[in-house]
Write a protein that holds these residues in place. Structure first.
Motif, PDB file in Angstrom:
ATOM      1  N   SER B 117     -17.084  17.215   3.110  1.00  0.00           N
ATOM      2  CA  SER B 117     -15.862  16.409   3.232  1.00  0.00           C
ATOM      3  C   SER B 117     -14.642  17.298   3.242  1.00  0.00           C
ATOM      4  N   GLY B 118     -14.643  18.297   2.363  1.00  0.00           N
ATOM      5  CA  GLY B 118     -13.482  19.167   2.268  1.00  0.00           C
ATOM      6  C   GLY B 118     -13.191  19.836   3.594  1.00  0.00           C
ATOM      7  N   THR B 119     -14.240  20.276   4.273  1.00  0.00           N
ATOM      8  CA  THR B 119     -14.047  20.956   5.548  1.00  0.00           C
ATOM      9  C   THR B 119     -13.568  19.984   6.620  1.00  0.00           C
ATOM     10  N   PHE B 120     -14.369  18.938   6.836  1.00  0.00           N
ATOM     11  CA  PHE B 120     -14.099  18.139   8.023  1.00  0.00           C
ATOM     12  C   PHE B 120     -12.969  17.138   7.821  1.00  0.00           C
ATOM     13  N   ALA B 121     -12.760  16.656   6.592  1.00  0.00           N
ATOM     14  CA  ALA B 121     -11.610  15.788   6.373  1.00  0.00           C
ATOM     15  C   ALA B 121     -10.335  16.591   6.600  1.00  0.00           C
ATOM     16  N   ASN B 122     -10.291  17.792   6.051  1.00  0.00           N
ATOM     17  CA  ASN B 122      -9.087  18.594   6.215  1.00  0.00           C
ATOM     18  C   ASN B 122      -8.867  19.010   7.649  1.00  0.00           C
ATOM     19  N   LEU B 123      -9.953  19.355   8.315  1.00  0.00           N
ATOM     20  CA  LEU B 123      -9.801  19.831   9.682  1.00  0.00           C
ATOM     21  C   LEU B 123      -9.429  18.680  10.618  1.00  0.00           C
ATOM     22  N   LEU B 124     -10.179  17.589  10.525  1.00  0.00           N
ATOM     23  CA  LEU B 124     -10.110  16.583  11.584  1.00  0.00           C
ATOM     24  C   LEU B 124      -9.077  15.495  11.350  1.00  0.00           C
ATOM     25  N   ILE B 125      -8.789  15.153  10.104  1.00  0.00           N
ATOM     26  CA  ILE B 125      -7.890  14.007   9.915  1.00  0.00           C
ATOM     27  C   ILE B 125      -6.538  14.254  10.575  1.00  0.00           C
ATOM     28  N   PRO B 126      -5.818  15.335  10.211  1.00  0.00           N
ATOM     29  CA  PRO B 126      -4.517  15.510  10.878  1.00  0.00           C
ATOM     30  C   PRO B 126      -4.644  15.710  12.391  1.00  0.00           C
ATOM     31  N   TYR B 127      -5.662  16.492  12.800  1.00  0.00           N
ATOM     32  CA  TYR B 127      -5.855  16.724  14.231  1.00  0.00           C
ATOM     33  C   TYR B 127      -6.080  15.424  14.997  1.00  0.00           C
ATOM     34  N   ALA B 135      -0.676  14.122   4.056  1.00  0.00           N
ATOM     35  CA  ALA B 135       0.449  13.445   3.404  1.00  0.00           C
ATOM     36  C   ALA B 135       1.082  14.369   2.374  1.00  0.00           C
ATOM     37  N   SER B 136       0.248  15.045   1.596  1.00  0.00           N
ATOM     38  CA  SER B 136       0.794  15.996   0.646  1.00  0.00           C
ATOM     39  C   SER B 136       0.030  17.308   0.760  1.00  0.00           C
ATOM     40  N   PRO B 137       0.568  18.249   1.543  1.00  0.00           N
ATOM     41  CA  PRO B 137      -0.114  19.539   1.697  1.00  0.00           C
ATOM     42  C   PRO B 137      -0.297  20.258   0.364  1.00  0.00           C
ATOM     43  N   PHE B 138       0.641  20.056  -0.538  1.00  0.00           N
ATOM     44  CA  PHE B 138       0.558  20.732  -1.833  1.00  0.00           C
ATOM     45  C   PHE B 138      -0.652  20.242  -2.623  1.00  0.00           C
ATOM     46  N   MET B 139      -0.828  18.903  -2.674  1.00  0.00           N
ATOM     47  CA  MET B 139      -1.982  18.346  -3.366  1.00  0.00           C
ATOM     48  C   MET B 139      -3.276  18.800  -2.716  1.00  0.00           C
ATOM     49  N   ASN B 140      -3.201  18.957  -1.397  1.00  0.00           N
ATOM     50  CA  ASN B 140      -4.360  19.416  -0.665  1.00  0.00           C
ATOM     51  C   ASN B 140      -4.751  20.823  -1.110  1.00  0.00           C
ATOM     52  N   MET B 141      -3.745  21.661  -1.283  1.00  0.00           N
ATOM     53  CA  MET B 141      -4.007  23.015  -1.757  1.00  0.00           C
ATOM     54  C   MET B 141      -4.578  22.965  -3.174  1.00  0.00           C
ATOM     55  N   LEU B 142      -3.979  22.111  -4.024  1.00  0.00           N
ATOM     56  CA  LEU B 142      -4.489  21.964  -5.388  1.00  0.00           C
ATOM     57  C   LEU B 142      -5.954  21.556  -5.373  1.00  0.00           C
ATOM     58  N   TYR B 144      -8.222  22.215  -3.219  1.00  0.00           N
ATOM     59  CA  TYR B 144      -9.094  23.363  -2.975  1.00  0.00           C
ATOM     60  C   TYR B 144      -9.175  24.258  -4.200  1.00  0.00           C
ATOM     61  N   TRP B 145      -8.061  24.507  -4.857  1.00  0.00           N
ATOM     62  CA  TRP B 145      -8.099  25.458  -5.965  1.00  0.00           C
ATOM     63  C   TRP B 145      -8.767  24.897  -7.204  1.00  0.00           C
ATOM     64  N   PHE B 146      -8.718  23.571  -7.369  1.00  0.00           N
ATOM     65  CA  PHE B 146      -9.529  22.985  -8.440  1.00  0.00           C
ATOM     66  C   PHE B 146     -11.014  23.166  -8.125  1.00  0.00           C
ATOM     67  N   PHE B 147     -11.352  23.064  -6.848  1.00  0.00           N
ATOM     68  CA  PHE B 147     -12.738  23.305  -6.438  1.00  0.00           C
ATOM     69  C   PHE B 147     -13.148  24.744  -6.745  1.00  0.00           C
ATOM     70  N   VAL B 200     -14.364  16.797 -10.168  1.00  0.00           N
ATOM     71  CA  VAL B 200     -13.904  15.418  -9.968  1.00  0.00           C
ATOM     72  C   VAL B 200     -12.405  15.423  -9.663  1.00  0.00           C
ATOM     73  N   VAL B 201     -11.642  16.229 -10.406  1.00  0.00           N
ATOM     74  CA  VAL B 201     -10.199  16.304 -10.145  1.00  0.00           C
ATOM     75  C   VAL B 201      -9.956  16.746  -8.703  1.00  0.00           C
ATOM     76  N   SER B 202     -10.695  17.763  -8.284  1.00  0.00           N
ATOM     77  CA  SER B 202     -10.548  18.257  -6.913  1.00  0.00           C
ATOM     78  C   SER B 202     -10.850  17.164  -5.893  1.00  0.00           C
ATOM     79  N   SER B 203     -11.950  16.449  -6.120  1.00  0.00           N
ATOM     80  CA  SER B 203     -12.337  15.388  -5.186  1.00  0.00           C
ATOM     81  C   SER B 203     -11.291  14.294  -5.130  1.00  0.00           C
TER      82      SER B 203
END
Lengths: 187, 601
Positions: B117-127, B135-142, B144-147, B200-203
């Motif tokens: 999900s992390g790969t394809f949601a991030n890649l494909l949703i905005p594209y 919607a929030s690139p910062f949360m998106n980065m968080l 990944y880093w929680f992961f 879980v936080v990351s997800s």
């Protein structure tokens, strides 16, 4: 700066989704509680009085955060800061009262942890304790936004962060009221 | 060609996000490759982290398959590497259980949830919805880093003296709740719980973003029913995660209480090492309810994204519209809904009321309906298609094959009466590995081969891809088909050595065949890994914007897009994503306006 205001702001939308997640977590815990209650070995209890007062405190804090939000919208920054500070103080007061409540509960022989503890009492600690963590999260967010308001470099009139915090604060308030009623009815 | 149309018709409805545009000009190494807020880079980070985890988790299965295939043999090199865990060149029982537990945890959560999900949601949703970023690139980065944090904690648990958690990936109490119960229930178990809490936080951070982005940030004309099925699948996946992971979290909190605060949520009437424990009034079944309320949606969190990927890649490479677009959405919705109503089918033999069990049987078997609809639609999409057998397409076909084989056995284990016999046998292992493990991997590989040109501007090597596909497919069946047979014979899962059992010792040679196939399939995955990393740097370069002649928006971006995806305005969408082979045209991109004399779909 924005064109479409008719749509909900994505951050607010995300917040509502997050709240749905939190609801699921507490729904999981309270349904576990309900299942457990019907099994043998459950012990009935009444919560110490202090939880009533803490409920009043958190309810008042909801009013103050709303006043702060209204003040921010009208750009009454001094008033906004004052009421934001009051909200934070009430939040801290609520947490302290909850913790005092736990100690009173524990002291009255209803052991929540350790030897001789009963799941009924442990649930109170786990659920209400988890709620405190959510209040703390709100306090952290509130402090960040609050101290940003003192920044001298930029004047920030973006209402979104304040709205987000107000929504979250109301939510944890209602969540506690639900939990309080829940514990009082299903003891 | 689609690009000019895009710019021409793009209407600036997203000025809010326009400021992202210039960012990539003055990015440092840290903001570009490490703490990136660009969805494309985060997708690559998730993918590569997932690949690393998949190698570790796969290697673990090879190790315990060595034990199962060669229970008598000794391998001195194992002791050189693992020390007292493989004393005298034999994998020790504690190590065996730890390997199984970690293999499950890593593959289910770290690879097929975050890595997928992390790969394809991030890649494909905005594209594919036409957004400049999440919607929030910062949360998106968080997210990944929680992961990463969760990964580091789990990895560290492999190196503690008493070893990682070893009570199975479901970590059922009381075994997991009592530190004295086993080596793996000590500090390794705490690290497991903390790691999964971070996970879980990351997800949740990721899921919030995915849903919020899909519902709020679609480009002009991209109505919900014009979205590619990938996006629908990722939407349902994210919603499932949002609603189920918090419940798992609450189960973990109570488990942590039991472990460290002496509570009795899950514990009652236990004698441990001759001592009677004081815990009273708890119930381990409570944990199972909380766990499987996530655990079951979790299997759909794994499989739904790949269903979306397969639908998309299959339609493109069959040069035909996906068959039954609305039926696909409806069946995914039905699967997502039923996901929450069937968790107790994992608990048929816990002493559940048989009447309650029959309700869960009914709801479980209902899932066969939307699943069958989807299979039917894939087969009819392939039917008389003008098929291009790219590696991605082969993996799509492999996915459908696996999904059918594994789905059919689901009807067996979903039946509470048959489950009395099949529960906790190799039949169950075979079922879920085929239907959710191998299928999900097939779908994921299809996605990687297909979108690799978009990720890195280069192609992966096709020949290696074909070898990868055929060896994987054959090995998967050689591994898991015999397991059904072993399960029918009652061979229980999680045993360390079957050679000492009169009922099972004739399976020793069959187990050796399975182990051999498992090792071969692991090696061929390394070939994929080589292909992946080699192609990043040395692969054949992509020279056209739209190498697959696909309709969706990601192929209207430059070959190596900057942060913000489209240099000009975001294209406007005029049609659904599946106009292939329509009115004599091979394909019509979503950005092309509907002409007057066009037939309706």
């Amino acid at each position: 700066m924005t064109v479409e205001r008719k749509k909900i702001h994505p951050y607010k939308f995300s917040l509502w989704l997050g709240l749905a997640g939190i609801i699921m977590m507490f729904a999981g815990l309270t349904s576990a509680y309900i299942v457990k209650r019907s099994q043998p070995g459950w012990e009935s209890f009444t919560l110490p009085k202090i939880f009533i007062y803490s409920t009043l405190v958190i309810l008042v804090s909801s009013v103050t955060v709303q006043v702060a939000l209204k003040a921010f919208r009208e750009r009454l920054m001094a008033k906004y800061r004052l009421f934001f500070a009051i909200t934070a103080a009430l939040g801290l007061l609520f947490i302290s009262m909850q913790i005092i409540g736990f100690y009173q509960f524990h002291a009255s022989g209803k052991r929540m942890i350790g030897l001789g503890s009963n799941p009924a009492y442990s649930f109170v600690l786990a659920i209400a304790g988890l709620h405190i963590v959510h209040i703390l999260g709100g306090l952290v967010a509130l402090s960040i936004v609050f101290f940003k308001a003192f920044g001298r470099k930029t004047r920030n009139y973006d209402v979104v962060p304040v709205e987000l915090i107000a929504t979250y604060w109301h939510f944890v308030d209602i969540l506690w009221v639900y939990l309080f009623v829940f514990f009082s009815l299903l003891h | 060609m689609s690009n000019e149309i895009a710019v021409q018709h793009g209407v600036a409805s997203h000025e809010v996000h326009e400021h992202h545009d210039g960012h990539h000009h003055h990015e440092t190494f840290i903001t570009k490759y490490v703490f990136s807020q660009d969805h494309k880079m985060i997708a690559k980070q998730f993918l590569i982290t997932g690949i690393i985890w998949a190698i570790i988790g796969g290697l673990m299965s090879v190790l315990f398959r060595i034990q199962l295939g060669y229970p008598e043999a000794t391998f001195p090199w194992l002791e050189d590497i693992f020390g007292h865990w493989a004393k005298d060149g034999k994998i020790q029982p504690e190590f065996f259980y730890a390997l199984g537990t970690m293999h499950g945890t890593i593959l289910v959560f770290f690879v097929l949830t975050a890595g997928l999900s992390g790969t394809f949601a991030n890649l494909l949703i905005p594209y594919q919805i036409g957004a400049r970023d999440m919607a929030s690139p910062f949360m998106n980065m968080l997210s990944y880093w929680f992961f990463v944090l969760a990964s580091i904690i789990l990895l560290s648990s492999l190196f503690v003296q008493t070893g990682p958690a070893s009570g199975g990936w479901t970590v059922y109490p009381p075994l997991s709740a009592l530190g004295d119960a086993s080596q793996g229930s000590k500090i390794g178990m705490d690290l497991w719980l903390v790691s999964l809490a971070m996970f879980v936080v990351s997800s949740l951070l990721g899921g919030l973003n995915y849903v919020s982005t899909i519902l709020n940030m679609r480009t002009k004309g991209m109505t919900m029913t014009r979205m590619p099925l990938t996006i629908w699948a990722l939407l349902f996946t994210a919603i499932l995660g949002l609603l189920s992971f918090p419940v798992l979290f609450s189960g973990f909190i109570l488990l942590l209480f039991d472990r460290h605060l002496g509570t009795s949520f899950y514990l009652s009437d236990i004698v441990l090492g001759g001592n009677i424990l004081p815990n009273e009034g708890g119930s381990p079944i409570l944990y199972q309810h909380l766990f499987w309320f996530l655990g079951h949606p979790e299997v759909y969190i794994i499989i739904l994204p790949t269903m979306g990927l397969v639908s998309e890649v299959m339609s493109i490479n069959a040069r035909k519209p996906i068959f039954g677009y609305m039926a696909m959405i409806a069946s995914m919705f039905a699967i997502a809904l039923l996901a929450f109503l069937v968790w107790a089918h994992h608990m048929f033999v816990t002493g559940m009321n048989p009447f309650l069990g029959s309700v869960f049987v009914l709801l479980t078997l209902l899932i066969a309906v939307p699943s069958a609809i989807k299979v039917f639609n894939w087969l009819t999409t392939l039917w008389r298609g003008n098929i291009r057998f790219t590696p991605g397409m082969l993996f799509c076909v492999g996915f459908v094959s696996m999904f059918i084989s594994g789905g059919l056995t689901g009807i067996f284990v979903g039946n509470s009466t048959l489950d009395i016999h099949l529960h906790d046998t190799y039949f169950v292992i075979a079922h879920f590995h085929i239907v959710m493990g191998v299928s999900a991997f097939m779908g994921m590989f299809a996605g990687v081969y297909h979108w690799f040109p978009k990720m890195y501007g280069r192609y992966m090597n096709n020949t290696l891809g074909y070898i990868h596909f055929w060896v994987t497919l054959i090995c998967a069946y050689v591994i898991f088909w015999p397991m059904h047979y072993e399960g029918f014979a009652g061979m229980p899962r999680r045993y360390y050595d079957y050679s000492g059992w009169e009922s099972f010792k004739h399976f020793v040679e069959l187990n050796r065949v399975i182990s051999f196939a498992a090792i071969v399939s692991f090696l061929v995955q390394l070939l994929f890994v080589f292909n992946f990393f080699y192609s990043i740097f040395k692969g054949r370069k992509v020279t056209t914007l739209n190498p697959w002649n696909a309709n969706t928006l990601e192929w209207t971006t430059p070959i190596n897009p900057g942060h913000g995806n489209w240099p000009g305005e975001i294209p406007e969408v005029h049609r659904w994503a599946y106009d292939y082979g329509k009115d004599g045209k091979d394909f019509i991109p979503q950005t092309e306006p509907v002409s007057k004399d066009e037939s309706t779909h």
